[in-house]
Design an enzyme around this catalytic site. Structure first.
Site, PDB file in Angstrom:
ATOM      1  N   ARG A  78      43.409  44.531  88.688  1.00 46.69           N
ATOM      2  CA  ARG A  78      42.390  45.103  87.806  1.00 46.69           C
ATOM      3  C   ARG A  78      42.592  44.627  86.367  1.00 46.69           C
ATOM      4  O   ARG A  78      41.627  44.386  85.642  1.00 46.69           O
ATOM      5  CB  ARG A  78      42.427  46.633  87.879  1.00 46.69           C
ATOM      6  CG  ARG A  78      41.909  47.207  89.179  1.00 46.69           C
ATOM      7  CD  ARG A  78      42.050  48.717  89.230  1.00 46.69           C
ATOM      8  NE  ARG A  78      43.442  49.142  89.391  1.00 46.69           N
ATOM      9  CZ  ARG A  78      43.853  50.399  89.386  1.00 46.69           C
ATOM     10  NH1 ARG A  78      42.974  51.389  89.211  1.00 46.69           N
ATOM     11  NH2 ARG A  78      45.126  50.713  89.563  1.00 46.69           N
ATOM     12  N   CYS A 134      47.795  47.215  85.094  1.00 46.09           N
ATOM     13  CA  CYS A 134      47.233  48.254  85.965  1.00 46.09           C
ATOM     14  C   CYS A 134      48.352  48.723  86.889  1.00 46.09           C
ATOM     15  O   CYS A 134      49.351  49.260  86.428  1.00 46.09           O
ATOM     16  CB  CYS A 134      46.007  47.757  86.713  1.00 46.09           C
ATOM     17  SG  CYS A 134      46.247  46.255  87.693  1.00 46.09           S
TER      18      CYS A 134
END
Length: 296
Positions: free
Chosen positions: A258, A253
């Protein structure tokens, strides 16, 4: 509490069937029943680092990702000794069952799960639905900060087989059998969005994505209530993009948080055998000299 008990109790709730490792998820009911279990430690890990102080699950300790697990000098995580100190401070033993939860669909809770796995802690669980579901059900929150007697804790050297570095990613560009997953938003993937408002630590000079990466935003793995989608839905989500269990998969990410959520989904819920999280992610790749990028 033996691991088998936690597994049975967790599976006894409403968690959808079909996960490769259903024992890594526990429902809010299970957590409520184990608030006073001395063999369980609950940890809140939020994207919003001020959220814990507004109220948290009784007995939960706060993991501040900006402070607790960062090396103070290099861009890296704490070393083995630093991780041991953290566990001892919270009264966590090697056989303690650690339950992680947080805001934003458990994204930082899954990041913590990934880091704790790298340091060899065996008894790890995510509270399905995270803080959002606990609050929606009207369950108790407290501002009281718990204090635990320091414990003895021994950690091995980190297992970096679940972590990818830039050299690993560069190597995939010239080989077959790999799957790169860009879990950012479509606007980040295309390069339309380069600078993240309120996230100065995630800046990059260039926008775009790593060549060959598939864009499967991390949040697509969660239901509106913050719980994880079923195994069937998740297999379809990734399989339709060619991210299949036979491949060596790398997720990324901007700073790896994430993408750790997607790493959790692929390894723990779907059982993919070879998945690594590239925590250098776009803040490294988008600033690196001569790193190739793609844009539409």
């Amino acid at each position: 509490m033996p691991e088998t008990e936690a597994t049975t109790a967790g599976q006894g709730q409403s968690t959808p069937a079909g996960y490769a490792h259903p024992e890594v998820l526990v429902e809010t009911d299970w957590v409520a029943e184990h608030l006073n279990d001395p063999n369980v430690r609950i940890i809140e890990a939020d994207e919003d680092v001020l959220l814990y102080e507004t109220g948290h699950i009784p007995g939960a300790v706060k993991l501040d990702w900006h402070v607790d697990v960062q090396d103070p000098v290099t861009r890296d995580f704490v070393n083995r000794e630093g991780f041991e100190r953290l566990m001892r401070r919270w009264g966590i033993r090697n056989d303690t069952t650690v339950v992680l939860y947080g805001d934003r669909n458990n994204w930082y809770a899954c990041y913590s799960f990934w880091l704790f796995t790298m340091y060899g802690h065996k008894h790890l669980k995510i509270m399905n639905g995270g803080r959002q579901k606990w609050e929606a059900e009207g369950r108790p929150l407290t501002k009281e900060v718990p204090h635990y007697e320091p414990s003895e804790y021994q950690a091995p050297e980190p297992d970096e087989s679940i972590r990818a570095f830039r050299e690993d990613v560069l190597a995939t560009l010239h080989q077959s059998g790999y799957g790169l997953v860009d879990v950012r938003s479509p606007q980040e993937y295309t390069g339309e969005l380069i600078h993240m408002v309120n996230y100065p630590q995630e800046g990059a000079q260039r926008g775009g994505h790593i060549p060959g990466a598939k864009n499967i935003p991390w949040s697509m793995a969660a239901n509106p209530d913050g719980t994880f989608k079923s195994a069937e839905e998740l297999r379809k989500l990734y399989g339709e993009q060619g991210i299949t269990p036979d491949k060596d998969v790398i997720t990324y990410c901007r700073i790896g948080e994430r993408s750790a959520h997607t790493w959790f989904v692929l390894t723990q819920l779907l059982g993919y055998p070879r998945v690594r999280n590239y925590d250098g992610s776009w803040t490294e790749w988008g600033n690196m000299v001569r790193a190739p990028i793609e844009k539409p």
